[in-house]
Design an enzyme around this catalytic site. Sequence first.
Site, PDB file in Angstrom:
ATOM      1  N   SER A  47       4.589  -1.595  22.183  1.00 26.32           N
ATOM      2  CA  SER A  47       5.378  -2.725  21.701  1.00 26.32           C
ATOM      3  C   SER A  47       5.203  -3.961  22.563  1.00 26.32           C
ATOM      4  O   SER A  47       5.384  -3.916  23.783  1.00 26.32           O
ATOM      5  CB  SER A  47       6.857  -2.318  21.684  1.00 26.32           C
ATOM      6  OG  SER A  47       7.700  -3.439  21.638  1.00 26.32           O
ATOM      7  N   GLY A  48       4.901  -5.083  21.931  1.00 33.03           N
ATOM      8  CA  GLY A  48       4.785  -6.340  22.645  1.00 33.03           C
ATOM      9  C   GLY A  48       6.096  -6.768  23.273  1.00 33.03           C
ATOM     10  O   GLY A  48       6.135  -7.224  24.419  1.00 33.03           O
ATOM     11  N   LEU A  49       7.208  -6.627  22.532  1.00 32.53           N
ATOM     12  CA  LEU A  49       8.520  -6.952  23.081  1.00 32.53           C
ATOM     13  C   LEU A  49       8.810  -6.119  24.322  1.00 32.53           C
ATOM     14  O   LEU A  49       9.223  -6.643  25.364  1.00 32.53           O
ATOM     15  CB  LEU A  49       9.611  -6.714  22.029  1.00 32.53           C
ATOM     16  CG  LEU A  49      11.055  -6.681  22.546  1.00 32.53           C
ATOM     17  CD1 LEU A  49      11.465  -8.014  23.140  1.00 32.53           C
ATOM     18  CD2 LEU A  49      12.013  -6.263  21.442  1.00 32.53           C
ATOM     19  N   ASP A  59       9.249 -12.237  25.007  1.00 26.13           N
ATOM     20  CA  ASP A  59       8.294 -11.910  23.948  1.00 26.13           C
ATOM     21  C   ASP A  59       7.964 -13.174  23.160  1.00 26.13           C
ATOM     22  O   ASP A  59       8.259 -13.305  21.977  1.00 26.13           O
ATOM     23  CB  ASP A  59       8.891 -10.831  23.029  1.00 26.13           C
ATOM     24  CG  ASP A  59       7.910 -10.380  21.959  1.00 26.13           C
ATOM     25  OD1 ASP A  59       6.694 -10.463  22.194  1.00 26.13           O
ATOM     26  OD2 ASP A  59       8.374  -9.934  20.891  1.00 26.13           O
ATOM     27  N   ASP A  86       0.467  -3.387  19.599  1.00 26.40           N
ATOM     28  CA  ASP A  86       1.011  -4.647  19.101  1.00 26.40           C
ATOM     29  C   ASP A  86       0.222  -5.794  19.725  1.00 26.40           C
ATOM     30  O   ASP A  86       0.321  -6.059  20.918  1.00 26.40           O
ATOM     31  CB  ASP A  86       2.486  -4.728  19.494  1.00 26.40           C
ATOM     32  CG  ASP A  86       3.192  -5.965  18.978  1.00 26.40           C
ATOM     33  OD1 ASP A  86       2.537  -6.789  18.317  1.00 26.40           O
ATOM     34  OD2 ASP A  86       4.406  -6.098  19.240  1.00 26.40           O
ATOM     35  N   ASP A  88       0.475  -8.973  18.782  1.00 29.96           N
ATOM     36  CA  ASP A  88       1.150 -10.237  18.489  1.00 29.96           C
ATOM     37  C   ASP A  88       0.349 -11.062  17.470  1.00 29.96           C
ATOM     38  O   ASP A  88      -0.040 -10.541  16.440  1.00 29.96           O
ATOM     39  CB  ASP A  88       1.411 -11.020  19.775  1.00 29.96           C
ATOM     40  CG  ASP A  88       2.536 -10.405  20.595  1.00 29.96           C
ATOM     41  OD1 ASP A  88       3.328  -9.640  20.028  1.00 29.96           O
ATOM     42  OD2 ASP A  88       2.624 -10.686  21.797  1.00 29.96           O
ATOM     43  N   GLU A 115       0.071 -10.104  13.716  1.00 34.67           N
ATOM     44  CA  GLU A 115       1.029 -10.713  12.795  1.00 34.67           C
ATOM     45  C   GLU A 115       0.612 -12.133  12.456  1.00 34.67           C
ATOM     46  O   GLU A 115      -0.021 -12.822  13.262  1.00 34.67           O
ATOM     47  CB  GLU A 115       2.435 -10.694  13.390  1.00 34.67           C
ATOM     48  CG  GLU A 115       2.589 -11.479  14.668  1.00 34.67           C
ATOM     49  CD  GLU A 115       3.921 -11.240  15.347  1.00 34.67           C
ATOM     50  OE1 GLU A 115       4.792 -12.134  15.252  1.00 34.67           O
ATOM     51  OE2 GLU A 115       4.082 -10.181  15.977  1.00 34.67           O
ATOM     52  N   LYS A 121       4.003 -17.235  19.501  1.00 39.43           N
ATOM     53  CA  LYS A 121       5.055 -16.745  18.611  1.00 39.43           C
ATOM     54  C   LYS A 121       6.367 -16.558  19.354  1.00 39.43           C
ATOM     55  O   LYS A 121       6.411 -16.530  20.588  1.00 39.43           O
ATOM     56  CB  LYS A 121       4.627 -15.418  17.965  1.00 39.43           C
ATOM     57  CG  LYS A 121       4.139 -14.300  18.903  1.00 39.43           C
ATOM     58  CD  LYS A 121       5.183 -13.582  19.736  1.00 39.43           C
ATOM     59  CE  LYS A 121       6.147 -12.750  18.934  1.00 39.43           C
ATOM     60  NZ  LYS A 121       5.620 -11.388  18.692  1.00 39.43           N
ATOM     61  N   ASN A 123       9.733 -13.821  19.240  1.00 39.79           N
ATOM     62  CA  ASN A 123      10.141 -12.528  18.703  1.00 39.79           C
ATOM     63  C   ASN A 123      10.869 -12.716  17.375  1.00 39.79           C
ATOM     64  O   ASN A 123      11.701 -13.608  17.224  1.00 39.79           O
ATOM     65  CB  ASN A 123      11.042 -11.806  19.707  1.00 39.79           C
ATOM     66  CG  ASN A 123      11.428 -10.429  19.209  1.00 39.79           C
ATOM     67  OD1 ASN A 123      12.411 -10.266  18.490  1.00 39.79           O
ATOM     68  ND2 ASN A 123      10.654  -9.436  19.587  1.00 39.79           N
ATOM     69  N   SER A 124      10.547 -11.867  16.434  1.00 41.50           N
ATOM     70  CA  SER A 124      11.024 -12.030  15.061  1.00 41.50           C
ATOM     71  C   SER A 124      12.530 -11.931  14.910  1.00 41.50           C
ATOM     72  O   SER A 124      13.088 -12.405  13.914  1.00 41.50           O
ATOM     73  CB  SER A 124      10.361 -10.986  14.153  1.00 41.50           C
ATOM     74  OG  SER A 124       8.963 -11.120  14.182  1.00 41.50           O
ATOM     75  N   ARG A 159       0.038  -7.477   9.802  1.00 40.34           N
ATOM     76  CA  ARG A 159       1.499  -7.599   9.669  1.00 40.34           C
ATOM     77  C   ARG A 159       1.858  -8.973   9.128  1.00 40.34           C
ATOM     78  O   ARG A 159       1.455  -9.998   9.675  1.00 40.34           O
ATOM     79  CB  ARG A 159       2.139  -7.383  11.046  1.00 40.34           C
ATOM     80  CG  ARG A 159       3.595  -7.791  11.170  1.00 40.34           C
ATOM     81  CD  ARG A 159       4.096  -7.365  12.539  1.00 40.34           C
ATOM     82  NE  ARG A 159       5.269  -8.102  12.981  1.00 40.34           N
ATOM     83  CZ  ARG A 159       5.901  -7.871  14.133  1.00 40.34           C
ATOM     84  NH1 ARG A 159       5.432  -6.937  14.945  1.00 40.34           N
ATOM     85  NH2 ARG A 159       6.961  -8.575  14.461  1.00 40.34           N
ATOM     86  N   HIS A 190       7.332  -6.693   7.675  1.00 39.46           N
ATOM     87  CA  HIS A 190       8.430  -6.831   8.616  1.00 39.46           C
ATOM     88  C   HIS A 190       9.621  -7.500   7.949  1.00 39.46           C
ATOM     89  O   HIS A 190       9.454  -8.446   7.166  1.00 39.46           O
ATOM     90  CB  HIS A 190       7.979  -7.661   9.818  1.00 39.46           C
ATOM     91  CG  HIS A 190       8.760  -7.360  11.058  1.00 39.46           C
ATOM     92  ND1 HIS A 190       8.979  -8.278  12.050  1.00 39.46           N
ATOM     93  CD2 HIS A 190       9.377  -6.222  11.457  1.00 39.46           C
ATOM     94  CE1 HIS A 190       9.688  -7.720  13.022  1.00 39.46           C
ATOM     95  NE2 HIS A 190       9.949  -6.486  12.681  1.00 39.46           N
TER      96      HIS A 190
END
Length: 292
Positions: A47-49, A59, A86, A88, A115, A121, A123-124, A159, A190
Amino acid sequence: MTSELASPGTRLRRLLAEPQPTPLMGAHDGLSARIAAEAGFPALWASGLCMSTTLGVRDSDEASWSDLLGLVMRVVEAADLPVLVDGDTGYGNFNTARTFTARAERIGAAGVCFEDKVFPKMNSFFGDSHALVPVDEFSGMIRACRDILRDPEFVIVARTEAFVADAGAEEALRRTEAYRKAGADAVFIHSRSESVDEIAQFMEIWHDRLPVVIAPTTFYRTPPEVFANLGISAVIWANQSLRSAVAAMRRACRVLRTEGPVALEEEIAPLDVVFRLMDYKGLTTDQERYRA
C-alpha cells in the site's frame, strides 16, 4: 508449471481467476507481510498510503518511488506470496511509470497498479482535489509499462478514480474500457462511498471484460457474499494492518507513560511471538548445520 515454479505474476493471475473474490492484505514492511501470511492471506497489497506513513510522510507523492520500492522489496522477501504494488499515479509520466514497473518486476513483485489521477496525487480519502488525467495519457502509460516487461504474466492493474472525482459510472466505464484496450490485465474501481452502490453500478455495465479489484475501506460493512455475487475478482484490505498498528502503538505509549510497564506487559505480544514470526529457530538450526 507447479505453483512453486510459477512466476509471481502467474500466481496472481490464477488468484484473480478464482470463482470467489481473492482477499489481498495490505502490507507496508516485512513484519506486516509475515503477519498477513501467517493469517492465511493468499496475496498482498503493498500500500502506498501505508508505506508512506511508515516512512513518516504523507500519501501525496512525498516519498520517492525508490523509497517505496525499498519497502516493497522487504514485503516480497518476507512472505512467499504474490505482491501487487501500489504505484500511485506512476510518478510523473510514461517513462517514470515504466521504470517503476521494471524495477518492481525485478525485485519479485507480481504486479503493479496505477491510478488515473494527476501527479502529485492526494490520498483518495482526504479532501476533494482529485483531478483525473486524460484517458489517452494514462492509456499510453499502460502501454509503455506493458512493453517494458520481461515476464508477460506480470500483472498490470489500471485503477480509475472516476467515482472519487464524482465523474460517475459511465466515465468509469469509458476509462476502464480504454485501459483494457491499452493492455491492462485487471481494473481497480475505487469508491469512497459508505455503500457498495457505486461498485454495483459499474459491475452492471462492465460485463466481465477483465477482472475487477476493489478496496472496501469505507464500505467494509458489505457482506462478503455481495462482492462474490457482483463478480468481483479481488478485495484489497488496504490499510487495516497499519491502522491497527497505529492504534496499538498509541495505546502502548500512553499506558507505558502514565501507568508503567506492568500495566502494559499483558497487552503486548511476548518476545517469543516476535521470534517465531521472524523464524529465529530456523537460524539456530542453520547455525548447527553449518557449524565448522
